[in-house]
Scaffold this motif. Structure first.
Motif, mmCIF file in Angstrom:
data_model
loop_
_atom_site.group_PDB
_atom_site.id
_atom_site.type_symbol
_atom_site.label_atom_id
_atom_site.label_comp_id
_atom_site.label_asym_id
_atom_site.label_seq_id
_atom_site.Cartn_x
_atom_site.Cartn_y
_atom_site.Cartn_z
ATOM 1 N N LEU A 1 0.878 -1.168 0.000
ATOM 2 C CA LEU A 1 0.000 0.000 0.000
ATOM 3 C C LEU A 1 0.916 1.219 0.000
ATOM 4 C CD1 LEU A 1 -2.770 -0.985 2.598
ATOM 5 C CD2 LEU A 1 -3.005 -0.822 0.125
ATOM 6 N N VAL A 2 0.940 1.919 -1.129
ATOM 7 C CA VAL A 2 1.823 3.079 -1.275
ATOM 8 C C VAL A 2 1.048 4.340 -0.936
ATOM 9 C CG1 VAL A 2 3.255 4.409 -2.875
ATOM 10 C CG2 VAL A 2 3.207 1.909 -3.031
ATOM 11 N N LYS A 3 1.517 5.066 0.056
ATOM 12 C CA LYS A 3 0.877 6.310 0.492
ATOM 13 C C LYS A 3 1.517 7.473 -0.268
ATOM 14 C CE LYS A 3 -1.240 4.012 3.865
ATOM 15 N NZ LYS A 3 -2.679 3.867 3.999
ATOM 16 N N VAL A 4 0.695 8.218 -0.989
ATOM 17 C CA VAL A 4 1.192 9.294 -1.860
ATOM 18 C C VAL A 4 0.763 10.641 -1.286
ATOM 19 C CG1 VAL A 4 1.298 10.124 -4.238
ATOM 20 C CG2 VAL A 4 0.871 7.703 -3.795
ATOM 21 N N TYR A 5 1.710 11.560 -1.173
ATOM 22 C CA TYR A 5 1.454 12.838 -0.504
ATOM 23 C C TYR A 5 1.349 14.021 -1.466
ATOM 24 C CZ TYR A 5 2.347 10.334 3.821
ATOM 25 O OH TYR A 5 2.261 9.445 4.859
ATOM 26 N N GLU A 6 2.010 13.935 -2.615
ATOM 27 C CA GLU A 6 1.962 15.052 -3.574
ATOM 28 C C GLU A 6 1.697 14.534 -4.986
ATOM 29 O OE1 GLU A 6 5.080 15.023 -1.749
ATOM 30 O OE2 GLU A 6 4.462 16.454 -0.212
ATOM 31 N N ASP A 7 1.048 15.376 -5.778
ATOM 32 C CA ASP A 7 0.883 15.143 -7.230
ATOM 33 C C ASP A 7 0.327 13.765 -7.565
ATOM 34 O OD1 ASP A 7 2.007 17.657 -7.685
ATOM 35 O OD2 ASP A 7 4.043 16.845 -7.715
ATOM 36 N N TRP A 8 -0.616 13.279 -6.766
ATOM 37 C CA TRP A 8 -1.112 11.928 -7.075
ATOM 38 C C TRP A 8 -1.919 11.894 -8.368
ATOM 39 C CZ3 TRP A 8 -2.526 13.632 -1.895
ATOM 40 C CH2 TRP A 8 -3.779 14.237 -1.789
ATOM 41 N N ASP A 9 -2.368 13.060 -8.838
ATOM 42 C CA ASP A 9 -3.101 13.082 -10.113
ATOM 43 C C ASP A 9 -2.199 12.795 -11.307
ATOM 44 O OD1 ASP A 9 -5.457 13.650 -8.853
ATOM 45 O OD2 ASP A 9 -5.308 15.824 -9.093
ATOM 46 N N SER A 10 -0.879 12.864 -11.108
ATOM 47 C CA SER A 10 0.040 12.600 -12.223
ATOM 48 C C SER A 10 0.240 11.107 -12.460
ATOM 49 C CB SER A 10 1.395 13.268 -11.957
ATOM 50 O OG SER A 10 2.006 12.706 -10.805
ATOM 51 N N PHE A 11 -0.275 10.266 -11.558
ATOM 52 C CA PHE A 11 -0.152 8.815 -11.716
ATOM 53 C C PHE A 11 -1.467 8.234 -12.216
ATOM 54 C CE2 PHE A 11 2.678 10.031 -8.164
ATOM 55 C CZ PHE A 11 3.892 9.644 -8.713
ATOM 56 N N LYS A 12 -1.366 7.181 -13.014
ATOM 57 C CA LYS A 12 -2.558 6.530 -13.555
ATOM 58 C C LYS A 12 -2.536 5.042 -13.206
ATOM 59 C CE LYS A 12 -1.994 7.447 -17.930
ATOM 60 N NZ LYS A 12 -0.640 8.014 -17.910
ATOM 61 N N LEU A 13 -3.725 4.453 -13.222
ATOM 62 C CA LEU A 13 -3.824 3.004 -13.066
ATOM 63 C C LEU A 13 -2.969 2.333 -14.143
ATOM 64 C CD1 LEU A 13 -5.632 1.116 -11.230
ATOM 65 C CD2 LEU A 13 -7.068 0.827 -13.241
ATOM 66 N N ASN A 14 -2.280 1.270 -13.785
ATOM 67 C CA ASN A 14 -1.447 0.463 -14.692
ATOM 68 C C ASN A 14 -0.110 1.117 -15.043
ATOM 69 O OD1 ASN A 14 -3.693 -1.215 -14.688
ATOM 70 N ND2 ASN A 14 -4.426 -0.525 -16.685
ATOM 71 N N ASP A 15 0.237 2.220 -14.367
ATOM 72 C CA ASP A 15 1.574 2.804 -14.567
ATOM 73 C C ASP A 15 2.629 1.907 -13.944
ATOM 74 O OD1 ASP A 15 0.796 5.028 -15.954
ATOM 75 O OD2 ASP A 15 1.006 6.440 -14.294
ATOM 76 N N MET A 16 3.821 1.886 -14.567
ATOM 77 C CA MET A 16 4.995 1.237 -13.965
ATOM 78 C C MET A 16 5.788 2.314 -13.231
ATOM 79 S SD MET A 16 6.736 -1.505 -16.579
ATOM 80 C CE MET A 16 6.970 -0.361 -17.926
ATOM 81 N N LEU A 17 6.116 2.045 -11.972
ATOM 82 C CA LEU A 17 6.822 3.030 -11.160
ATOM 83 C C LEU A 17 8.028 2.406 -10.471
ATOM 84 C CD1 LEU A 17 3.868 4.646 -9.111
ATOM 85 C CD2 LEU A 17 4.790 5.450 -11.283
ATOM 86 N N GLU A 18 9.001 3.253 -10.169
ATOM 87 C CA GLU A 18 10.006 2.890 -9.170
ATOM 88 C C GLU A 18 9.797 3.867 -8.024
ATOM 89 O OE1 GLU A 18 14.207 0.937 -9.092
ATOM 90 O OE2 GLU A 18 14.349 2.925 -9.985
ATOM 91 N N VAL A 19 9.318 3.339 -6.896
ATOM 92 C CA VAL A 19 8.949 4.177 -5.754
ATOM 93 C C VAL A 19 10.063 4.126 -4.713
ATOM 94 C CG1 VAL A 19 7.276 4.509 -3.883
ATOM 95 C CG2 VAL A 19 6.492 3.718 -6.119
ATOM 96 N N TYR A 20 10.464 5.302 -4.230
ATOM 97 C CA TYR A 20 11.384 5.402 -3.100
ATOM 98 C C TYR A 20 10.574 5.939 -1.925
ATOM 99 C CZ TYR A 20 15.195 4.771 -6.416
ATOM 100 O OH TYR A 20 16.043 4.245 -7.364
ATOM 101 N N GLY A 21 10.557 5.199 -0.840
ATOM 102 C CA GLY A 21 9.720 5.624 0.274
ATOM 103 C C GLY A 21 10.146 5.010 1.594
ATOM 104 N N ILE A 22 9.432 5.393 2.626
ATOM 105 C CA ILE A 22 9.736 4.938 3.991
ATOM 106 C C ILE A 22 8.879 3.710 4.301
ATOM 107 C CG2 ILE A 22 9.643 5.570 6.438
ATOM 108 C CD1 ILE A 22 10.103 8.502 5.506
#
Length: 632
Positions: free
Chosen positions: A231-252
């Protein structure tokens, strides 16, 4: 300035330090500076390789609240949630009040003053992310080998629990049993050990959760997939991501046992409350708040959208690195193409023309959409495939070694009538139940139609065949939202292996013309799997196919005029010989031929070559039609 040890091992400390420093200057914009700090650290040479990855390091080796990365796919997007961005705590002994930062955390410290006027409520979005569907073993292995992260087992877990978790690993039911069997495709020898060490998110589950683990559906699009879901918690600009996007997430990373306790409390209290008073159903609570030991939380600091998941290409650290890499690759592309053509000719039983078309298919890509028409797609129907010695399955294994992500779908009657291809909204659990066509862009989907036998397609089967037809023709999948359907555009390379002409549409059909005598076919196929290309050679092919797909392309006005004149001349000679559809196919073939040579614009030579191979292909199809009159 925090050291590497600090910002990777204690990112929360870095954030809290910046928050504390901002109290004397409230307008300092500390939140943006905190994100920029981590972005700058990650831009340093090879810094991203020092960050542990959830994809290839077991959970019990990862320190809670440390910085981790996750190469993933957005499978679902949940509703936004509120959290305490800033809150005040009271020391019970001294009654001293302290302002604290609640960002990037799931659980607050004790002694919160809920009546404080300084409390700030903020909003964040939650994405349900899974490993990239169909990612091939060589990709996982390469990413894992490039990591320089140094981790040690966490002292908070006992060895016996680790051992138990690995045994539980194989029993975890990520999809209903029927679907898992239905999808089971051929696996390369490396797949058995390549995927086995990915699904390790269960490693810290307390014994009380072990029983529920086997019943938790992690909602992977493809059955038999292994790996952590988050479960990735997103704090900024979440409208820039779409369903089925491939991401490399750096997080805590957050795996606090308190999250599981809270979920249990909510579950217990929901049994006592009037259902009409609860905002969530029990099923929704179970899906949206699973045990953190099985589905960890990842508080996003930074994420980059992936254009590809080929670990052999640069990760776009600097444009200079990319330019140098591209220049050296482009100069080698014609020679690598010849080597790949020779290799695929051997694999396709000596058929050089089919090998040519297979290369064009493997580098095809939807580069633009005009109204509803996706331009650049090149679905290939390879008919005439032998049914002996599992040829189609072996062909898939070879393609699997060349492309980063792929999926084999055997089109047997049982499969088509049982599997779920199209994702469907579950309103009770308030989640999107995944289907096998929920795939990342540029995934190679291999449809084995040689498995089709006589029988009746039921309602599910008809729906599945229709979904495949829409995917091929329009590069879209209509997700099922019960009361309506919602279109999701996609970019999936579909290859259909069949005996006769496929029952599904395609952009191009090539009939395999084997150069191997039927009496030697079994022997030839039995030795084919022994052709192991040297790893460096395979890597050249992998880089070649990914780079060719990413290149830009243009046609000059001069060449456009030449193509138009050629079309008019061909129509003059025989108006029935060529249609607008044939011209469109020739232009697609010419584009792919140019890119396969490393050329970013259409030359006269490439156009003539495209006309030539299309003439050869059409001539072959005419001959086959004459020999086999029942072919449509």
């Amino acid at each position: 300035m925090p050291s590497t040890h600090d910002w990777i091992n204690d990112p929360v400390g870095v954030v809290e330090g910046m928050f504390a420093a901002s109290q004397s200057n409230p307008s300092s914009g500390w939140e943006a500076r905190a994100v920029e700090f981590f972005k700058d650290r990650l831009k340093e040479k090879d810094a991203h390789t020092l960050v542990p990855s959830l994809n290839d390091i077991p959970m019990h080796y990862l320190k809670p609240n440390s910085l981790v990365k996750f190469r993933c796919f957005i499978q679902d997007m949940f509703d936004p949630e509120f959290y305490m961005g800033v809150y005040e705590t009271v020391d019970p002994a001294t009654q001293a009040k302290t302002l604290r930062c609640g960002k990037y955390k799931d659980v607050t410290e004790c002694g919160v003053d809920f009546n404080s006027k300084n409390t700030v409520t903020a909003e964040r979005q939650t994405f349900y992310c899974v490993p990239i569907p169909g990612e091939n073993p060589w990709v996982k292995e390469r990413y894992a080998n490039s990591s320089q992260a140094r981790v040690v087992p966490s002292t908070s877990y006992v060895p016996s629990r680790q051992k138990r978790s690995y045994e539980e690993d194989d029993d975890m039911d990520t999809q209903p049993q029927k679907q898992r069997e239905a999808h089971a495709g051929p696996q390369s020898p490396t797949e058995h050990h390549g995927n086995g060490d990915c699904k390790r998110q269960e490693t810290e589950a307390p014994s009380s959760q072990m029983t529920s683990a086997s019943h938790l559906d992690l909602n992977f699009p493809l059955p038999g997939e292994k790996g952590p879901s988050c479960l990735v918690k997103v704090y900024e600009d979440w409208d820039s991501f779409k369903l089925n996007d491939m991401l490399e997430v750096y997080g805590i990373l957050s795996v606090s046992p308190a999250l599981s306790a809270l979920a249990d409390e909510k579950d217990a209290s929901s049994n006592l409350l009037d259902p009409t008073e609860s905002m969530e159903t029990a099923e929704e609570q179970r899906v949206h708040c699973p045990p953190a030991s099985l589905v960890p939380r990842l508080h996003m600091l930074y994420a980059k959208q992936l254009q590809h998941n080929n670990p052999l290409l640069p990760s776009a650290a600097t444009s200079e690195d990319n330019s140098a890499f591209l220049a050296s690759t482009l100069s080698e592309m014609p020679s690598v193409r010849e080597e790949l053509l020779a290799y695929l000719t051997h694999v396709l039983l000596g058929d050089a023309l089919a090998a040519e078309y297979l290369i064009l298919h493997l580098i095809s890509n939807v580069y633009v959409r005009r109204d509803v028409l996706p331009l650049g797609k090149f679905t290939l129907n390879m008919s005439g495939c032998p049914t002996v010695a599992s040829y189609t399955e072996r062909l898939y294994q070879i393609i699997q070694q060349l492309v980063p992500s792929s999926h084999y779908l055997g089109m047997s009657l049982q499969n088509m009538n049982q599997i779920r291809l199209v994702p469907k909204k579950d309103y009770v659990a308030n989640r999107l139940v995944s289907g096998a066509l929920q795939l990342a862009k540029n995934t190679s989907l291999y449809l084995d139609e040689t498995q089709l036998e006589q029988g009746q397609l039921d309602t599910t089967g008809v729906r599945n065949v229709t979904a495949l037809g829409n995917l091929i023709s329009w590069q879209k999948v209509d997700y099922d939202f019960n009361y309506h359907q919602m279109e999701f555009p996609c970019n999936i390379n579909v290859l259909i292996a069949s005996e006769g002409r496929s029952l599904l549409p395609s952009d191009c059909q090539i009939h395999l013309q084997t150069q191997v005598a039927p009496s030697h076919l079994e022997e030839y196929l039995s030795t084919m799997h022994m052709l192991s290309q040297a790893s460096s050679q395979l890597n050249k092919f992998r880089i070649y196919l990914s780079v060719a797909r990413l290149l830009d392309y243009s046609i000059s006005d001069e060449v456009t005029k030449s193509v138009e004149d050629d079309f008019v001349d061909m129509r003059k000679d025989d108006p029935q010989s060529i249609s607008a559809e044939d011209l469109h196919r020739m232009l697609v073939v010419a584009r792919l031929l140019s890119l396969s040579q490393g050329q970013t614009s259409l030359s006269r030579d490439s156009w003539l070559r495209a006309k030539h191979i299309e003439a050869l292909r059409r001539s072959r199809m005419e001959q086959h039609k004459c020999v086999n009159g029942n072919e449509p």
